[in-house]
Design an enzyme around this catalytic site. Structure first.
Site, PDB file in Angstrom:
ATOM      1  N   HIS A 115       0.819  -1.204   0.000  1.00  7.51           N
ATOM      2  CA  HIS A 115       0.000   0.000   0.000  1.00  7.51           C
ATOM      3  C   HIS A 115       0.863   1.267   0.000  1.00  7.51           C
ATOM      4  O   HIS A 115       0.585   2.221  -0.735  1.00  7.51           O
ATOM      5  CB  HIS A 115      -0.923  -0.024   1.229  1.00  7.51           C
ATOM      6  CG  HIS A 115      -1.655   1.253   1.449  1.00  7.51           C
ATOM      7  ND1 HIS A 115      -1.503   2.011   2.582  1.00  7.51           N
ATOM      8  CD2 HIS A 115      -2.543   1.921   0.673  1.00  7.51           C
ATOM      9  CE1 HIS A 115      -2.274   3.074   2.492  1.00  7.51           C
ATOM     10  NE2 HIS A 115      -2.907   3.059   1.348  1.00  7.51           N
ATOM     11  N   GLU A 129       2.111   1.835  -3.394  1.00  4.03           N
ATOM     12  CA  GLU A 129       1.068   2.409  -4.250  1.00  4.03           C
ATOM     13  C   GLU A 129       1.073   3.946  -4.131  1.00  4.03           C
ATOM     14  O   GLU A 129       0.992   4.671  -5.128  1.00  4.03           O
ATOM     15  CB  GLU A 129      -0.281   1.831  -3.847  1.00  4.03           C
ATOM     16  CG  GLU A 129      -1.481   2.452  -4.536  1.00  4.03           C
ATOM     17  CD  GLU A 129      -2.601   2.741  -3.551  1.00  4.03           C
ATOM     18  OE1 GLU A 129      -3.014   3.913  -3.470  1.00  4.03           O
ATOM     19  OE2 GLU A 129      -3.050   1.808  -2.855  1.00  4.03           O
ATOM     20  N   HIS A 130       1.194   4.446  -2.896  1.00  6.51           N
ATOM     21  CA  HIS A 130       1.284   5.909  -2.707  1.00  6.51           C
ATOM     22  C   HIS A 130       2.538   6.458  -3.394  1.00  6.51           C
ATOM     23  O   HIS A 130       2.502   7.500  -4.053  1.00  6.51           O
ATOM     24  CB  HIS A 130       1.376   6.242  -1.219  1.00  6.51           C
ATOM     25  CG  HIS A 130       0.064   6.242  -0.498  1.00  6.51           C
ATOM     26  ND1 HIS A 130      -0.390   7.317   0.221  1.00  6.51           N
ATOM     27  CD2 HIS A 130      -0.904   5.297  -0.403  1.00  6.51           C
ATOM     28  CE1 HIS A 130      -1.576   7.028   0.744  1.00  6.51           C
ATOM     29  NE2 HIS A 130      -1.909   5.804   0.390  1.00  6.51           N
ATOM     30  N   GLU A 167      -3.653   8.161   7.246  1.00  8.47           N
ATOM     31  CA  GLU A 167      -4.723   7.356   6.643  1.00  8.47           C
ATOM     32  C   GLU A 167      -5.159   6.261   7.606  1.00  8.47           C
ATOM     33  O   GLU A 167      -6.345   5.987   7.771  1.00  8.47           O
ATOM     34  CB  GLU A 167      -4.241   6.747   5.321  1.00  8.47           C
ATOM     35  CG  GLU A 167      -5.344   5.990   4.598  1.00  8.47           C
ATOM     36  CD  GLU A 167      -4.916   5.375   3.259  1.00  8.47           C
ATOM     37  OE1 GLU A 167      -3.776   5.636   2.822  1.00  8.47           O
ATOM     38  OE2 GLU A 167      -5.727   4.644   2.669  1.00  8.47           O
TER      39      GLU A 167
END
Lengths: 473, 493
Positions: A74, A77-78, A153
């Site tokens: 994840h 991905e950022h 997040e």
């Protein structure tokens, strides 16, 4: 029963040109092929508007993580928006948006990492340029600040969500060893220690053509799309051959339970069961079981909400994943109702599925609903593109279109057999959110005065019981 | 089948950005790949939005429909809009109003019990909807093409002759009371209601959220009274899309509209809701990890000459994703927030607000707000760069085709022009209006509508961590302390 007939009786002639109730052939005319480097390409031309929904999926997610590096897929991905050797940080976003890109985003799940955008039809080449460049030349810039963003997040999605930690823990309780148990966002202590080198290694390993699926749905010329795929992606080396995940969840040896006690969430009960991975024929019977339980005319609402009045909502879900899946029943406990009664009522409905064959009218209702729902999913171009990629990643994109015919074959006996096979106590995980006052800790941490009061209460109860026994004697 | 898991998926899906979010072909000789995408060449952007006249259909009783036919799927979708006020006008109506739409949809009709309605719809895989919004009400129907015509009378009856079944009402009441008890479990929900209270006060019943006492005292008769004349067929607007024959659909809908009873008079129009400047910090102490920050000031009601320039200013400030100034500064450079954005509200019914919002760890609240203020001031002082202005305008114009990406969206996009009183050629004019916006315009409206000195800053988070950061970064700004009791009792501190 009466009303179903009433609605039909009211119906005038159909307003449709054609009486054949199925999608147009053009909607399902997907072209699938592989480049020489193993990259899979799915093309579906649809002339609805002069736009193309573009998707690039990598087959990697939190299943490729372990304790110590959870959250790396994840975080990467950022980081994939931080530019390449040729593109500055965030310039990709700027280029897409300035050319009319919409729906621009990315997501990571347990199995996949997806990048997507919808572009004006004549800007399609921009997608090929930017994504092929990102696949080859990504540079992971501003790593520390992006790590801080991911921690925010996590705070937003999990730590400040009333049910965030509940579902995270329930997931890790349900999956004993399978990496599905890893939270995609990552465990807090892992996120805090992730290193840029780990993200670079993840990129090197998984962001390769042989591990990628490209999907286009919209207004484009397939020949032109094939030419662009060949020009931009075919020259990229395939990458190392990645073995399929060999781990299989051990067979559950007995029921599992998890309870969280808190007042700032609606009390609830969840029952989860292990089921097979996508493609297994039993899953269609479980789809029908889900339909029998759901809806206002479904058994859960009729029994728990309307009948016994012990829940304010109740639902079932046949949650299908690649290697192994789950079947889930959930209910929100009505204030004043007993959580055990709600749990028992859910089990009662499971037993009905196991020991009573569903009647033909109920089966017909569910099949009609499942088929209509499946067609409704094909309406939205972006969703359709994502569905094609999802099923291709899980082994077979044609499941998007074959779903209706597979469901149509399900018999009442198959639903009963599937319920008997999977919805067993020994295969279950039960999760509950209950009021804080019911926590076992609350009993042992009462204030001294209250303790005394509780002691007195207990003494009174003992005394009453003794008197009752004496009366019987 | 849920192709992505349901319960467990809540622990398993994360996005990059939250938006306010073999038959291998033979390789032919092809042009070389340029070394930068700026060297790719495109034809000039050209897009003709669907023409209103091609889709507009006049129906009886002043009703108008927009038909968009498509043979792709055996489905037909209808959505009807009714221009009716949907706010309570009196405090005694609040509870009934909160239950109104749900009970009209779920409470049966004069002829049919709720169970019979559910049975009829679900057995035929028909999806029916009914909503009562602040400025208009809607009905919707989504059906297989063979079931569509048969479901229309039932949809009408839900709207004009609801039963409001007592048993269903009690179930809905229990559910609503549970919802109210847990309304403020999430800081985001507190933040939304606090911002409304700060900007609009509690002076109008239309602003009041139903509390337990309101819902407990709502009666069937009260809900029935509110349901009367809410859905008048006169002037109804319909978006219809899917697999049908145009002439046949026109005939069917004409008969349907003629079958509606005469309305007993339209409901009175309510005054616009109040909106005020309320500058300073409005802090609500809440046990959470993050501070939920909303920054707002009054904006305009559309149509308004400043709207387009302000929407461009907002795009540059914080709506344009990663390229915007707020995301670059607060998220990418400082790592303070996952979600940060600005907005210029769009409403044709009442004045909207403009502002920004973000979530950040509690101790960073002051720093994050200070950065947002700094970017607002910079845009008002310096205006946008030429490149920023070009990207905002041309990017927005080039994204227009995505409004028409399905027959359903096309029909609705055409309908809302009528609903909002816009020109049938709105989407063509939209591009022209955006292209007229200059850098000077952006500078001027940024000073007017993104003005820190006018902004109410609402913060929901732990005061002991938020306050020191505010004092350090924004000294001198007054702080007003709110509580959940203020929201529940509709009182200002």
């Amino acid at each position: 029963m009466v009303l179903c007939a009433a609605l039909r009786a009211q119906a005038p002639d159909s307003v449709s040109h054609t009486q054949k109730e199925e999608p147009a052939k053009s909607l399902l005319a997907v072209e699938r092929y592989e480049l020489e480097n193993g990259m899979r390409v799915l093309l579906l031309p649809l002339k609805r508007a002069p736009i193309v929904s573009c998707r690039l999926f990598y087959q990697t997610g939190s299943v490729h993580e372990h304790a110590g590096n959870t959250g790396i897929a994840h975080l990467l991905e950022h980081e994939m928006f931080k530019g390449t050797e040729k593109i500055a940080s965030n310039e990709l976003w700027e280029l897409y948006e300035s050319h009319g890109g919409t729906g621009l985003n990315a997501f990571t799940s347990s199995l996949m990492t997806a990048y997507f955008v919808t572009l004006p039809a004549d800007r399609l080449e921009l997608f090929f340029w930017l994504e092929s460049d990102r696949m080859r030349n990504a540079v992971l810039r501003e790593f520390d600040s992006e790590l801080a963003v991911v921690r925010e997040e996590r705070r937003m999605r999990y730590d400040d969500s009333p049910t965030g930690r509940y579902f995270e823990t329930l997931n890790a309780t349900f999956w004993e060893g399978h990496p599905y148990r890893n939270p995609t966002i990552g465990w807090p202590s892992d996120i805090a220690q992730l290193k840029k080198e780990q993200a670079e290694e993840h990129f090197r390993r998984f962001y390769k053509p042989s591990n990628a699926i490209l999907v286009l749905v919209g207004d484009f010329d397939p020949a032109r799309a094939r030419e662009l795929a060949a020009r931009y992606f075919a020259p990229i080396p395939p990458g190392e051959k990645l073995p399929d995940l060999s781990f299989r969840e051990p067979v559950q040896v007995g029921p599992k339970r998890f309870a969280q006690y808190k007042d700032d969430a609606t009390p609830r009960v969840d029952l989860l069961f292990h089921t097979p991975g996508l493609g297994h024929p039993d899953l269609y019977a479980l789809d029908v079981a889900e339909g029998v339980l759901n809806g206002r005319t479904g058994r859960l609402y009729r029994d728990l909400v309307e009948g016994k009045r012990i829940a304010t909502s109740a639902s079932a879900g046949n949650a299908v994943q690649k290697w192994e899946s789950s079947f889930e029943l959930s209910a929100s406990i009505r204030p004043g109702a007993d959580a055990k009664a709600v749990e028992e009522a859910l089990w009662d409905e499971i037993r009905r599925l196991q020991f009573e064959e569903i009647d033909p009218r109920e089966l017909e209702k569910v099949k009609t609903q499942l088929i209509a729902t499946n067609w409704r999913r094909l309406r939205d171009m972006e969703h359709l593109a994502t569905q094609l990629a999802f099923f291709e990643m899980n082994g077979d994109w044609t499941l998007v279109t074959r779903f209706a015919e597979e469901v149509a074959k399900v018999t009442p006996a198959e639903v009963r057999e599937a319920a008997l096979r999977y919805l067993k106590v020994s295969n279950s995980t039960t999760g509950t959110i209950l009021p804080a006052s019911e926590s076992p800790d609350a009993v042992w941490t009462v204030a001294p005065g209250a303790e005394k009061k509780a002691g007195e209460e207990a003494a009174r109860e003992t005394e009453t019981a003794e008197k009752r026994e004496a009366a019987h004697e | 089948m849920n192709r992505i898991p349901t319960v467990l998926a809540r622990a398993a899906l994360c996005c990059a950005f939250l938006l306010a979010a073999s038959c291998a072909p033979k390789r032919a000789a092809a042009p070389a790949v340029p070394d930068h995408p700026s060297k790719l060449s495109w034809p000039a952007f050209s897009f003709e939005p669907p023409a209103d006249a091609e889709h507009r259909v006049q129906l009886p009783r002043g009703a108008v429909a927009w038909f968009v036919e498509s043979d792709e799927l055996p489905l037909i979708t209808l959505k009807a809009w009714f221009r009716e006020e949907g706010r309570p006008s009196d405090t005694s109506e609040i509870g009934a109003h909160a239950l109104l739409a749900g009970q009209m949809r779920r409470g049966g009709t004069a002829d049919l019990t709720p169970a019979a309605v559910d049975d009829s719809l679900e057995n035929n895989a028909v999806s029916a909807g009914l909503s009562v919004g602040a400025n208009h009400a809607t009905l919707s129907l989504d059906a297989l093409d063979s079931k569509f015509a048969g479901a229309l009378p039932l949809l009408r009856d839900l709207a004009v002759s609801p039963r409001i079944d007592p048993e269903r009402l009690e179930l809905a009441r229990a559910s609503a009371l549970q919802g109210i008890a847990h309304r403020y479990d999430k800081p985001a929900a507190v933040s939304r209601d606090l911002a409304s209270a700060v900007m609009r006060g509690f002076g109008h019943p239309g602003l009041w959220r139903a509390e337990s006492a309101d819902v407990a005292s709502a009666t069937r008769e009260g809900i029935l009274a509110l349901s009367k004349n809410r859905f008048s067929p006169d002037g109804m607007l319909l978006a219809v899309s899917g697999r049908f024959d145009r002439a046949e659909m026109k005939r069917l809908l004409s008969e349907w509209i003629e079958s509606w009873p005469e309305p007993g008079g339209r409901r009175a129009e309510l005054p616009e809701l109040p909106l005020r400047e309320n500058p300073g910090i409005h802090l609500l102490d809440y046990d959470s990890e993050q501070a939920h920050v909303r920054i707002a000031q009054p904006f305009v009601k559309r149509p308004h000459p400043d709207y387009y320039a302000t929407s461009v200013a907002s795009y540059i400030l914080g709506e344009g994703g990663f390229t915007s100034r707020l995301v670059s500064s607060v998220r990418s450079r400082e790592g303070l927030a996952y979600s940060v954005y600005s907005y210029a509200g769009s409403s044709y019914f009442e004045r909207a607000t403009s502002g920004a919002a973000l979530q950040t760890k509690a101790a960073s609240a002051g720093k994050a707000v200070a950065l947002v203020f700094a970017e607002m001031k910079r845009l008002a002082a310096e205006g946008p760069s030429e490149d920023e202005l070009r990207r905002a305008v041309e990017g927005t114009i080039a994204s227009l085709p995505s409004l028409f990406d399905s027959p359903e969206n096309t029909a609705e996009a055409l309908l809302v022009n009528e609903l909002y009183g816009r020109s049938p050629d709105h989407y063509g004019l939209y591009a022209q209006e955006l292209r007229k916006v200059t850098a000077e315009d952006v500078k001027r409206v940024a000073a007017l509508y993104f003005a820190p000195e006018k902004m109410a800053v609402t913060i929901v988070g732990p005061a002991k961590e938020v306050l020191p950061s505010l004092r350090a970064e924004l000294p001198g700004l007054p702080v007003k302390n709110w509580t959940l009791e203020n929201l529940r009792r509709r009182t200002e501190p």
